[in-house]
Design a protein around this motif. Structure first.
Motif, PDB file in Angstrom:
ATOM      1  N   VAL A  56       0.840  -1.202   0.000  1.00  0.00           N
ATOM      2  CA  VAL A  56       0.000   0.000   0.000  1.00  0.00           C
ATOM      3  C   VAL A  56       0.874   1.251   0.000  1.00  0.00           C
ATOM      4  CG1 VAL A  56      -1.651   1.354   1.355  1.00  0.00           C
ATOM      5  CG2 VAL A  56      -1.972  -1.118   1.087  1.00  0.00           C
ATOM      6  N   ALA A  57       1.947   1.214   0.791  1.00  0.00           N
ATOM      7  CA  ALA A  57       2.873   2.348   0.812  1.00  0.00           C
ATOM      8  C   ALA A  57       3.462   2.581  -0.578  1.00  0.00           C
ATOM      9  CB  ALA A  57       3.992   2.089   1.825  1.00  0.00           C
ATOM     10  N   GLY A  58       3.800   1.497  -1.272  1.00  0.00           N
ATOM     11  CA  GLY A  58       4.365   1.626  -2.606  1.00  0.00           C
ATOM     12  C   GLY A  58       3.379   2.185  -3.613  1.00  0.00           C
ATOM     13  N   LEU A  59       2.125   1.767  -3.519  1.00  0.00           N
ATOM     14  CA  LEU A  59       1.105   2.299  -4.429  1.00  0.00           C
ATOM     15  C   LEU A  59       0.909   3.802  -4.216  1.00  0.00           C
ATOM     16  CD1 LEU A  59      -1.547  -0.588  -4.256  1.00  0.00           C
ATOM     17  CD2 LEU A  59      -0.131   0.037  -6.221  1.00  0.00           C
ATOM     18  N   ALA A  60       0.856   4.209  -2.936  1.00  0.00           N
ATOM     19  CA  ALA A  60       0.697   5.632  -2.627  1.00  0.00           C
ATOM     20  C   ALA A  60       1.940   6.410  -3.049  1.00  0.00           C
ATOM     21  CB  ALA A  60       0.432   5.819  -1.137  1.00  0.00           C
ATOM     22  N   GLY A  61       3.119   5.863  -2.715  1.00  0.00           N
ATOM     23  CA  GLY A  61       4.356   6.546  -3.084  1.00  0.00           C
ATOM     24  C   GLY A  61       4.573   6.592  -4.584  1.00  0.00           C
ATOM     25  N   GLY A  62       4.190   5.520  -5.289  1.00  0.00           N
ATOM     26  CA  GLY A  62       4.323   5.511  -6.745  1.00  0.00           C
ATOM     27  C   GLY A  62       3.436   6.546  -7.401  1.00  0.00           C
ATOM     28  N   THR A  63       2.192   6.650  -6.921  1.00  0.00           N
ATOM     29  CA  THR A  63       1.285   7.679  -7.436  1.00  0.00           C
ATOM     30  C   THR A  63       1.865   9.065  -7.197  1.00  0.00           C
ATOM     31  OG1 THR A  63      -0.628   6.261  -6.993  1.00  0.00           O
ATOM     32  CG2 THR A  63      -1.047   8.626  -7.285  1.00  0.00           C
ATOM     33  N   ALA A  64       2.383   9.267  -5.975  1.00  0.00           N
ATOM     34  CA  ALA A  64       2.963  10.562  -5.633  1.00  0.00           C
ATOM     35  C   ALA A  64       4.164  10.892  -6.520  1.00  0.00           C
ATOM     36  CB  ALA A  64       3.385  10.558  -4.167  1.00  0.00           C
ATOM     37  N   LEU A  65       4.993   9.905  -6.794  1.00  0.00           N
ATOM     38  CA  LEU A  65       6.172  10.151  -7.628  1.00  0.00           C
ATOM     39  C   LEU A  65       5.790  10.473  -9.070  1.00  0.00           C
ATOM     40  CD1 LEU A  65       8.975   7.633  -6.568  1.00  0.00           C
ATOM     41  CD2 LEU A  65       9.105  10.123  -6.638  1.00  0.00           C
ATOM     42  N   VAL A  67       3.060  11.908 -10.127  1.00  0.00           N
ATOM     43  CA  VAL A  67       2.543  13.282 -10.146  1.00  0.00           C
ATOM     44  C   VAL A  67       3.671  14.276  -9.892  1.00  0.00           C
ATOM     45  CG1 VAL A  67       0.949  14.880  -9.009  1.00  0.00           C
ATOM     46  CG2 VAL A  67       0.251  12.524  -9.416  1.00  0.00           C
ATOM     47  N   PHE A  68       4.559  13.929  -8.960  1.00  0.00           N
ATOM     48  CA  PHE A  68       5.649  14.829  -8.573  1.00  0.00           C
ATOM     49  C   PHE A  68       6.628  15.049  -9.731  1.00  0.00           C
ATOM     50  CE2 PHE A  68       9.787  15.473  -6.296  1.00  0.00           C
ATOM     51  CZ  PHE A  68       9.482  16.712  -5.750  1.00  0.00           C
ATOM     52  N   TYR A  69       7.026  13.965 -10.391  1.00  0.00           N
ATOM     53  CA  TYR A  69       7.952  14.103 -11.521  1.00  0.00           C
ATOM     54  C   TYR A  69       7.321  14.901 -12.661  1.00  0.00           C
ATOM     55  CZ  TYR A  69      11.212  10.692  -9.511  1.00  0.00           C
ATOM     56  OH  TYR A  69      12.120  10.041  -8.719  1.00  0.00           O
TER      57      TYR A  69
END
Length: 238
Positions: A56-65, A67-69
């Motif tokens: 779950v952390a990876g899914l949230a962090g991947g989405t954030a990355l 959008v962030f990039y």
């Protein structure tokens, strides 16, 4: 410092590669490194609950990355990174209120200053309507990525009892799956970042175009690997 280096490398890399391929390359390399290191150190594989938190952390962090990039590729790197960083810290703070208790007075002063900083950074710096709209778009992207990163940090905290390496590897499985899915769905979407005009001559031949494309991919892959190394190192230290 290490996370900042990852942000910078990834932000520059997003100008050469589409963001989902950038994320896929960087997190695929770090996933391989984490699994090999965990196996080398003979770390036991934790239970399904711990791995689920990591996923779950990876899914949230991947989405954030993603959008962030994308936001970084639009410019204003300092503003985007600052707003994202402040919001990334806000969610773990709110989470800690339910698990640890109220913060100290000094910490509360820090939170007020951070909120003021977000307001100052996000204030329009131009009266031009198009420029203001662009700034609002970058701010919205920064806020989305900040929330995603906050969830990522909370997920890692909850998975930390399962050791360091396997929860991180599980998070990479989540973010890598998201990046591959994004690549398949959005390969013709709005997250395309075109090569800079200066990379191709005014009257390019087929050979020069191919050379420019190869150069673009080589630079992008190199920056993706650097970003992945720094990002994983920052997660490990966290």
């Amino acid at each position: 410092i290490i996370w900042g280096a990852a942000d910078f490398s990834g932000g520059i890399g997003a100008r050469y590669l589409r963001v989902y391929w950038l994320l896929a390359i960087s997190h695929a390399s770090s996933l391989v490194a984490l699994v090999l290191l965990a196996d080398l150190l003979h770390q036991p594989i934790p239970g399904a609950r711990i791995l689920a938190y990591g996923l779950v952390a990876g899914l949230a962090g991947g989405t954030a990355l993603l959008v962030f990039y994308y936001a970084l590729s639009l410019g204003s790197m300092g503003t985007t990174a600052a707003v994202t960083g402040l919001l990334t810290a806000a969610l773990p703070v709110l989470f800690s209120l339910t698990t640890i208790g109220a913060p100290s007075r000094r910490q509360i002063v820090g939170f007020v200053l951070a909120a003021g900083a977000i307001w100052l950074i996000s204030s329009p710096s131009s009266s031009n309507e198009q420029a203001v709209e662009g700034q609002r778009k970058k701010l919205a992207l920064a806020m989305i990525s900040g929330i995603g990163f906050g969830i990522f940090l909370i997920g890692l905290r909850e998975a930390n009892s399962g050791g360091l390496l396997w929860p991180l590897a599980a998070s990479r499985v989540g973010s890598l799956s998201l990046a591959i899915a994004g690549g398949l769905i959005l390969s013709r979407g709005r997250f395309t970042v075109e090569p800079e005009p200066k990379m191709i001559s005014p009257s390019p031949s087929a050979a020069s175009i191919q050379q420019a494309i190869r150069r673009r991919w080589m630079i992008g892959i190199g920056l993706a690997l650097i970003a992945g190394t720094f990002d994983t190192s920052g997660n490990f230290l966290f």
